[in-house]
Design a protein around this motif. Structure first.
Motif, mmCIF file in Angstrom:
data_model
loop_
_atom_site.group_PDB
_atom_site.id
_atom_site.type_symbol
_atom_site.label_atom_id
_atom_site.label_comp_id
_atom_site.label_asym_id
_atom_site.label_seq_id
_atom_site.Cartn_x
_atom_site.Cartn_y
_atom_site.Cartn_z
ATOM 1 N N ALA A 125 0.842 -1.213 0.000
ATOM 2 C CA ALA A 125 0.000 0.000 0.000
ATOM 3 C C ALA A 125 0.870 1.254 0.000
ATOM 4 O O ALA A 125 1.960 1.269 0.574
ATOM 5 C CB ALA A 125 -0.895 -0.017 1.234
ATOM 6 N N ARG A 126 0.353 2.287 -0.656
ATOM 7 C CA ARG A 126 1.080 3.558 -0.652
ATOM 8 C C ARG A 126 0.828 4.272 0.675
ATOM 9 O O ARG A 126 -0.235 4.137 1.273
ATOM 10 C CB ARG A 126 0.603 4.453 -1.798
ATOM 11 C CG ARG A 126 0.907 3.849 -3.155
ATOM 12 C CD ARG A 126 0.670 4.875 -4.253
ATOM 13 N NE ARG A 126 0.609 4.224 -5.557
ATOM 14 C CZ ARG A 126 1.680 3.855 -6.261
ATOM 15 N NH1 ARG A 126 2.890 4.065 -5.790
ATOM 16 N NH2 ARG A 126 1.539 3.286 -7.440
ATOM 17 N N HIS A 127 1.822 5.059 1.070
ATOM 18 C CA HIS A 127 1.762 5.721 2.365
ATOM 19 C C HIS A 127 0.486 6.538 2.529
ATOM 20 O O HIS A 127 -0.183 6.501 3.557
ATOM 21 C CB HIS A 127 2.998 6.614 2.544
ATOM 22 C CG HIS A 127 3.059 7.262 3.882
ATOM 23 N ND1 HIS A 127 2.947 8.617 4.068
ATOM 24 C CD2 HIS A 127 3.172 6.722 5.125
ATOM 25 C CE1 HIS A 127 3.010 8.882 5.372
ATOM 26 N NE2 HIS A 127 3.154 7.766 6.017
ATOM 27 N N LYS A 128 0.109 7.256 1.465
ATOM 28 C CA LYS A 128 -1.054 8.157 1.601
ATOM 29 C C LYS A 128 -2.361 7.381 1.808
ATOM 30 O O LYS A 128 -3.334 7.947 2.294
ATOM 31 C CB LYS A 128 -1.186 9.088 0.393
ATOM 32 C CG LYS A 128 -1.640 8.404 -0.868
ATOM 33 C CD LYS A 128 -2.054 9.436 -1.902
ATOM 34 C CE LYS A 128 -2.491 8.692 -3.157
ATOM 35 N NZ LYS A 128 -2.417 9.397 -4.367
ATOM 36 N N SER A 129 -2.381 6.085 1.445
ATOM 37 C CA SER A 129 -3.629 5.326 1.572
ATOM 38 C C SER A 129 -3.784 4.716 2.967
ATOM 39 O O SER A 129 -4.812 4.105 3.268
ATOM 40 C CB SER A 129 -3.676 4.212 0.524
ATOM 41 O OG SER A 129 -2.781 3.173 0.883
ATOM 42 N N LEU A 130 -2.791 4.859 3.824
ATOM 43 C CA LEU A 130 -2.869 4.235 5.157
ATOM 44 C C LEU A 130 -3.759 5.049 6.088
ATOM 45 O O LEU A 130 -3.836 6.275 5.976
ATOM 46 C CB LEU A 130 -1.464 4.142 5.775
ATOM 47 C CG LEU A 130 -0.426 3.316 5.016
ATOM 48 C CD1 LEU A 130 0.911 3.386 5.751
ATOM 49 C CD2 LEU A 130 -0.874 1.868 4.864
ATOM 50 N N SER A 131 -4.393 4.358 7.029
ATOM 51 C CA SER A 131 -5.169 5.053 8.068
ATOM 52 C C SER A 131 -4.177 5.676 9.055
ATOM 53 O O SER A 131 -2.977 5.356 9.034
ATOM 54 C CB SER A 131 -6.062 4.065 8.795
ATOM 55 O OG SER A 131 -5.286 3.253 9.660
ATOM 56 N N GLY A 132 -4.699 6.521 9.941
ATOM 57 C CA GLY A 132 -3.828 7.160 10.942
ATOM 58 C C GLY A 132 -3.072 6.135 11.772
ATOM 59 O O GLY A 132 -1.865 6.245 11.974
ATOM 60 N N GLY A 133 -3.789 5.115 12.241
ATOM 61 C CA GLY A 133 -3.160 4.087 13.074
ATOM 62 C C GLY A 133 -2.137 3.272 12.300
ATOM 63 O O GLY A 133 -1.110 2.866 12.843
ATOM 64 N N GLN A 134 -2.409 3.056 11.010
ATOM 65 C CA GLN A 134 -1.445 2.298 10.185
ATOM 66 C C GLN A 134 -0.183 3.126 9.944
ATOM 67 O O GLN A 134 0.933 2.597 9.975
ATOM 68 C CB GLN A 134 -2.103 1.894 8.862
ATOM 69 C CG GLN A 134 -3.156 0.799 9.057
ATOM 70 C CD GLN A 134 -4.124 0.689 7.903
ATOM 71 O OE1 GLN A 134 -4.145 1.537 7.001
ATOM 72 N NE2 GLN A 134 -4.947 -0.351 7.917
ATOM 73 N N LYS A 135 -0.360 4.433 9.723
ATOM 74 C CA LYS A 135 0.821 5.309 9.559
ATOM 75 C C LYS A 135 1.667 5.292 10.828
ATOM 76 O O LYS A 135 2.894 5.274 10.775
ATOM 77 C CB LYS A 135 0.373 6.747 9.275
ATOM 78 C CG LYS A 135 -0.057 6.952 7.843
ATOM 79 C CD LYS A 135 -0.401 8.401 7.570
ATOM 80 C CE LYS A 135 -0.831 8.542 6.121
ATOM 81 N NZ LYS A 135 -1.700 9.663 5.859
ATOM 82 N N GLN A 136 0.959 5.297 11.951
ATOM 83 C CA GLN A 136 1.642 5.272 13.245
ATOM 84 C C GLN A 136 2.460 3.985 13.390
ATOM 85 O O GLN A 136 3.608 3.996 13.811
ATOM 86 C CB GLN A 136 0.550 5.344 14.324
ATOM 87 C CG GLN A 136 1.008 5.137 15.727
ATOM 88 C CD GLN A 136 1.300 6.454 16.397
ATOM 89 O OE1 GLN A 136 1.379 7.480 15.723
ATOM 90 N NE2 GLN A 136 1.488 6.430 17.674
ATOM 91 N N ARG A 137 1.860 2.864 12.991
ATOM 92 C CA ARG A 137 2.565 1.584 13.100
ATOM 93 C C ARG A 137 3.756 1.535 12.149
ATOM 94 O O ARG A 137 4.799 0.990 12.483
ATOM 95 C CB ARG A 137 1.595 0.430 12.820
ATOM 96 C CG ARG A 137 0.659 0.213 13.987
ATOM 97 C CD ARG A 137 -0.227 -0.961 13.765
ATOM 98 N NE ARG A 137 -1.554 -0.547 13.365
ATOM 99 C CZ ARG A 137 -2.469 -1.365 12.838
ATOM 100 N NH1 ARG A 137 -2.169 -2.623 12.621
ATOM 101 N NH2 ARG A 137 -3.655 -0.919 12.528
ATOM 102 N N LEU A 138 3.576 2.133 10.971
ATOM 103 C CA LEU A 138 4.706 2.187 10.036
ATOM 104 C C LEU A 138 5.845 3.021 10.637
ATOM 105 O O LEU A 138 7.019 2.648 10.523
ATOM 106 C CB LEU A 138 4.257 2.784 8.689
ATOM 107 C CG LEU A 138 5.367 2.992 7.657
ATOM 108 C CD1 LEU A 138 6.068 1.670 7.320
ATOM 109 C CD2 LEU A 138 4.823 3.635 6.377
ATOM 110 N N ALA A 139 5.479 4.128 11.292
ATOM 111 C CA ALA A 139 6.516 4.981 11.893
ATOM 112 C C ALA A 139 7.302 4.202 12.955
ATOM 113 O O ALA A 139 8.524 4.355 13.082
ATOM 114 C CB ALA A 139 5.881 6.236 12.499
#
Ligand code: ATP
Length: 309
Positions: A125-139
């Motif tokens: 998935a592209r970064h912009k398509s992630l939910s807030g919580g998913q972005k957090q987990r990626l970070a």
């Protein structure tokens, strides 16, 4: 060995002093928490120690290195979870992790890390398509993918659902078990109690206390409270006469006592001598939450007083 040393850190934004005078050190393998009210200076402190912001005064060392002037050397051994990742929108999750891993000699296994953080199905998935919580987990994944010796996590689990929060705690414990030193900023007392060996409580840019979570909870000076339903009429005067008891109140058939020292022991042994059973017994101990409120109340109380004027 001291992995992190912060001495008399001072940082201002224009006329606003964000960090007045913060000093603490973190030993190898420790999980060190930074707690404090909103705007206390926690993020500023960890940004200075990560080399992301220059300090205006004081001294910071990470693994004996200056995070500003020896930034490249520090970066190889330090993983930082940023609140704003600044990742390009189109970058895919796996590509981001591979990119960050490529900076390190012995990175973590990416599929395993994705699995741990519940991101396996988001790998492409592209970064912009992630939910807030998913972005957090990626970070979080990006902070640890290089298997750094020091990890700085800022509001690790804010915005995460309970499953993701628990998985993240397990991950932090795994990182610690591998010998890394962890600094984590948190608003969750449960998180601090579970993960941290020691915590620093910061209020209005100053350290209020550094202690173990249990030690800090004990400092709140909070009274103990116990409630129960006596199985037979009891002599209130006799209970009040116990040195451990401060107050006694009745709520219907329930007795509520506050006090200090071994309140529970003193009360239950008196009841036992009188052959009274304490049914539905509940005891509230001082918690880290109580300590937080008791030790960082000053700024808010001043605020309220000012508002009233
Ligand atoms: P929170 O729990 O709300 O995240 P914090 O303890 O992390 O708060 P900081 O973000 O370090 O607090 O902010 C400390 C103070 O510095 C605040 O008063 C904030 O408004 C101010 N501040 C933070 N970053 C900047 C900035 N880039 N420019 C100006 N002021 C800032």
């Amino acid at each position: 060995m001291k992995v992190i040393e912060v001495e008399h850190l001072h940082k201002r934004y224009g006329d606003d002093i964000a960090v007045h005078d913060v000093s603490f050190s973190v030993g190898e393998g420790e999980v060190f928490g930074i707690l404090g009210p909103n705007g206390a200076g926690k993020t500023t402190t960890v940004e200075c120690l990560s080399g992301l912001r220059p300090a205006d005064g004081g001294r910071v060392r990470v693994l004996g290195l200056d995070p500003r002037s020896e930034r490249a050397a520090v970066r190889r051994q330090l993983g930082v979870q940023l609140q704003e990742s600044g990742l390009p929108d189109r970058l895919r999750v796996r590509e981001a992790l591979e990119l960050f891993a490529s900076f390190h000699a012995d990175p973590a296994d990416i599929p395993e890390l994705l699995d741990r953080l519940g991101l396996s199905d988001k790998s492409a998935a592209r970064h912009k398509s992630l939910s807030g919580g998913q972005k957090q987990r990626l970070a979080i994944a990006l902070a640890v993918v290089g298997r750094p010796r020091v990890v700085v996590l800022d509001e690790l689990t804010t915005g995460l659902d309970p499953h993701a929060r628990r998985a993240t705690w397990d991950l932090v414990e795994q990182i610690r078990d591998q010998g890394a030193t962890v600094v984590l900023v948190t608003h969750f007392m449960e998180e601090a109690e579970r993960l941290c060996d020691r915590v620093a409580l910061i209020d209005a840019g100053r350290i209020v206390a550094v202690d173990t979570p249990a030690g800090l909870a004990g400092r709140a000076g909070q009274e103990q409270r116990m409630r129960f339903r006596p199985s037979a009429p009891l002599d209130e005067a006799e209970l009040r006469a116990l040195p451990e008891v401060t107050t006694l109140a009745r709520h219907g058939g329930q007795v509520e006592l506050t006090g200090t020292g071994d309140l529970v022991g003193a009360v239950t042994s008196l009841l036992a001598r009188r052959r009274i059973i304490a049914a539905d017994l509940r005891v509230d101990q001082a918690t880290l939450d109580d300590a937080f409120v008791a030790l960082t109340g000053g700024a808010h109380q001043t605020g309220r007083a000012d508002d009233a004027r």
